[in-house]
Design a protein around this motif. Structure first.
Motif, PDB file in Angstrom:
ATOM      1  N   SER A  37      21.910  22.147  -8.471  1.00  0.00           N
ATOM      2  CA  SER A  37      22.890  21.120  -8.109  1.00  0.00           C
ATOM      3  C   SER A  37      22.287  19.735  -8.327  1.00  0.00           C
ATOM      4  N   ASN A  38      23.137  18.709  -8.288  1.00  0.00           N
ATOM      5  CA  ASN A  38      22.651  17.332  -8.435  1.00  0.00           C
ATOM      6  C   ASN A  38      21.576  16.999  -7.406  1.00  0.00           C
ATOM      7  N   PRO A  39      21.783  17.290  -6.101  1.00  0.00           N
ATOM      8  CA  PRO A  39      20.740  16.980  -5.122  1.00  0.00           C
ATOM      9  C   PRO A  39      19.429  17.731  -5.389  1.00  0.00           C
ATOM     10  N   GLN A  40      19.519  18.981  -5.822  1.00  0.00           N
ATOM     11  CA  GLN A  40      18.308  19.751  -6.119  1.00  0.00           C
ATOM     12  C   GLN A  40      17.550  19.143  -7.300  1.00  0.00           C
ATOM     13  N   ILE A  41      18.282  18.743  -8.317  1.00  0.00           N
ATOM     14  CA  ILE A  41      17.644  18.136  -9.496  1.00  0.00           C
ATOM     15  C   ILE A  41      17.016  16.804  -9.115  1.00  0.00           C
ATOM     16  N   ALA A  42      17.721  16.007  -8.320  1.00  0.00           N
ATOM     17  CA  ALA A  42      17.201  14.707  -7.892  1.00  0.00           C
ATOM     18  C   ALA A  42      15.877  14.881  -7.144  1.00  0.00           C
ATOM     19  N   LYS A  43      15.842  15.834  -6.236  1.00  0.00           N
ATOM     20  CA  LYS A  43      14.622  16.084  -5.458  1.00  0.00           C
ATOM     21  C   LYS A  43      13.499  16.580  -6.365  1.00  0.00           C
ATOM     22  N   LEU A  44      13.822  17.525  -7.257  1.00  0.00           N
ATOM     23  CA  LEU A  44      12.828  18.102  -8.150  1.00  0.00           C
ATOM     24  C   LEU A  44      12.208  17.055  -9.074  1.00  0.00           C
ATOM     25  N   LEU A  45      13.045  16.155  -9.613  1.00  0.00           N
ATOM     26  CA  LEU A  45      12.568  15.158 -10.567  1.00  0.00           C
ATOM     27  C   LEU A  45      12.178  13.821  -9.926  1.00  0.00           C
ATOM     28  N   GLY A  46      12.401  13.697  -8.629  1.00  0.00           N
ATOM     29  CA  GLY A  46      12.030  12.463  -7.927  1.00  0.00           C
ATOM     30  C   GLY A  46      12.879  11.277  -8.327  1.00  0.00           C
ATOM     31  N   ILE A  47      14.175  11.513  -8.546  1.00  0.00           N
ATOM     32  CA  ILE A  47      15.100  10.446  -8.914  1.00  0.00           C
ATOM     33  C   ILE A  47      16.301  10.508  -7.984  1.00  0.00           C
ATOM     34  N   SER A  48      17.163   9.492  -8.052  1.00  0.00           N
ATOM     35  CA  SER A  48      18.329   9.482  -7.172  1.00  0.00           C
ATOM     36  C   SER A  48      19.407  10.447  -7.689  1.00  0.00           C
ATOM     37  N   GLU A  49      20.241  10.872  -6.766  1.00  0.00           N
ATOM     38  CA  GLU A  49      21.341  11.758  -7.136  1.00  0.00           C
ATOM     39  C   GLU A  49      22.303  11.042  -8.092  1.00  0.00           C
ATOM     40  N   ARG A  50      22.488   9.754  -7.908  1.00  0.00           N
ATOM     41  CA  ARG A  50      23.363   8.976  -8.779  1.00  0.00           C
ATOM     42  C   ARG A  50      22.830   8.969 -10.220  1.00  0.00           C
ATOM     43  N   THR A  51      21.503   8.874 -10.371  1.00  0.00           N
ATOM     44  CA  THR A  51      20.892   8.916 -11.697  1.00  0.00           C
ATOM     45  C   THR A  51      21.145  10.273 -12.353  1.00  0.00           C
ATOM     46  N   VAL A  52      21.032  11.331 -11.572  1.00  0.00           N
ATOM     47  CA  VAL A  52      21.318  12.676 -12.086  1.00  0.00           C
ATOM     48  C   VAL A  52      22.767  12.745 -12.556  1.00  0.00           C
ATOM     49  N   GLN A  53      23.687  12.211 -11.750  1.00  0.00           N
ATOM     50  CA  GLN A  53      25.114  12.235 -12.113  1.00  0.00           C
ATOM     51  C   GLN A  53      25.372  11.474 -13.420  1.00  0.00           C
ATOM     52  N   THR A  54      24.714  10.345 -13.566  1.00  0.00           N
ATOM     53  CA  THR A  54      24.875   9.536 -14.781  1.00  0.00           C
ATOM     54  C   THR A  54      24.370  10.287 -16.014  1.00  0.00           C
ATOM     55  N   HIS A  55      23.174  10.856 -15.890  1.00  0.00           N
ATOM     56  CA  HIS A  55      22.607  11.618 -17.014  1.00  0.00           C
ATOM     57  C   HIS A  55      23.454  12.856 -17.318  1.00  0.00           C
ATOM     58  N   ARG A  56      23.936  13.500 -16.284  1.00  0.00           N
ATOM     59  CA  ARG A  56      24.767  14.688 -16.457  1.00  0.00           C
ATOM     60  C   ARG A  56      26.026  14.345 -17.269  1.00  0.00           C
ATOM     61  N   ALA A  57      26.669  13.246 -16.912  1.00  0.00           N
ATOM     62  CA  ALA A  57      27.878  12.814 -17.632  1.00  0.00           C
ATOM     63  C   ALA A  57      27.551  12.515 -19.097  1.00  0.00           C
ATOM     64  N   ARG A  58      26.417  11.886 -19.339  1.00  0.00           N
ATOM     65  CA  ARG A  58      26.017  11.578 -20.717  1.00  0.00           C
ATOM     66  C   ARG A  58      25.726  12.856 -21.515  1.00  0.00           C
ATOM     67  N   VAL A  59      25.042  13.800 -20.873  1.00  0.00           N
ATOM     68  CA  VAL A  59      24.743  15.081 -21.533  1.00  0.00           C
ATOM     69  C   VAL A  59      26.039  15.774 -21.928  1.00  0.00           C
ATOM     70  N   TYR A  60      26.968  15.877 -20.989  1.00  0.00           N
ATOM     71  CA  TYR A  60      28.242  16.548 -21.259  1.00  0.00           C
ATOM     72  C   TYR A  60      29.007  15.833 -22.376  1.00  0.00           C
ATOM     73  N   GLY A  61      28.990  14.513 -22.357  1.00  0.00           N
ATOM     74  CA  GLY A  61      29.693  13.749 -23.387  1.00  0.00           C
ATOM     75  C   GLY A  61      29.067  13.915 -24.758  1.00  0.00           C
ATOM     76  N   LYS A  62      27.752  13.790 -24.842  1.00  0.00           N
ATOM     77  CA  LYS A  62      27.066  13.888 -26.131  1.00  0.00           C
ATOM     78  C   LYS A  62      27.149  15.287 -26.735  1.00  0.00           C
ATOM     79  N   LEU A  63      27.110  16.309 -25.883  1.00  0.00           N
ATOM     80  CA  LEU A  63      27.136  17.687 -26.378  1.00  0.00           C
ATOM     81  C   LEU A  63      28.545  18.262 -26.428  1.00  0.00           C
ATOM     82  N   ASP A  64      29.524  17.473 -25.988  1.00  0.00           N
ATOM     83  CA  ASP A  64      30.926  17.896 -25.987  1.00  0.00           C
ATOM     84  C   ASP A  64      31.113  19.200 -25.212  1.00  0.00           C
TER      85      ASP A  64
END
Length: 189
Positions: free
Chosen positions: A145-172
């Motif tokens: 989940s976003n919170p799990q990824i944020a904790k694992l990578l030491g970043i904010s949940e909002r940053t995970v959400q932003t990257h997730r949206a970009r990944v989905y958009g770029k990979l269609d």
């Protein structure tokens, strides 16, 4: 030595894209980008069919090879097939059998080339991701989940959400299951 361009499955003839008088001519003049197959005699003037197969293997050729020979034996046939030949027939071959093998070999070559092109396309798409987006994508594909990824990578949940949206958009893609499928297809090819 011939590279078939078209095989008519309802008739006993082949239309040849190219014919070459020697293995050396083939190596010099063949269009490696054209799909097809190669029909080789074991004994040829200059470089033998087996030597040509070895050279094509060294060059990474993906063209299937069908050997024809009036001089082959089981050991030679096994050796050619083990080295990657599609098949080995005794001369003169039955026209229907040769036609069937050529059809299968050409279709195999086309299918493998389509798969390779698809895999390259997936890799190109994935390479458009930043390092951070790639890291996030691997975690998403694991089902985190976003919170799990944020904790694992030491970043904010909002940053995970932003990257997730970009990944989905770029990979269609639209969800982690599609992302997981995308990554598996890319890695398997």
């Amino acid at each position: 030595m011939m590279t078939p361009q078209f095989v008519n499955p309802n008739r006993f003839f082949f239309s040849w894209q190219d014919s070459f008088s020697s293995a050396e001519d083939f190596l010099r003049d063949d269009d490696a980008e054209a799909p097809g197959c190669i029909i080789l005699d074991v004994r040829m003037g200059g470089m033998t069919g087996i030597e040509l197969q070895q050279e094509l293997n060294r060059r990474g050729s993906d063209l299937p090879i069908i050997f024809l020979s009036a001089h082959g034996d089981i050991e030679m046939a096994m050796s050619c097939v083990e080295a990657g030949a599609f098949n080995f027939l005794v001369k003169p071959p039955e026209p229907e059998k040769l036609q069937s093998l050529v059809t299968k070999a050409v279709e195999k070559n086309r299918m493998e080339r389509r798969q390779k092109a698809h895999a390259l396309n997936l890799k190109r798409l994935f390479d458009t991701l930043t390092t951070a987006e790639k890291n996030i994508s691997y975690q998403l594909a694991k089902g985190l989940s976003n919170p799990q990824i944020a904790k694992l990578l030491g970043i904010s949940e909002r940053t995970v959400q932003t990257h997730r949206a970009r990944v989905y958009g770029k990979l269609d893609i639209e969800n982690p299951v599609e992302l997981n499928d995308f990554l598996h297809e890319m890695e398997e090819a």
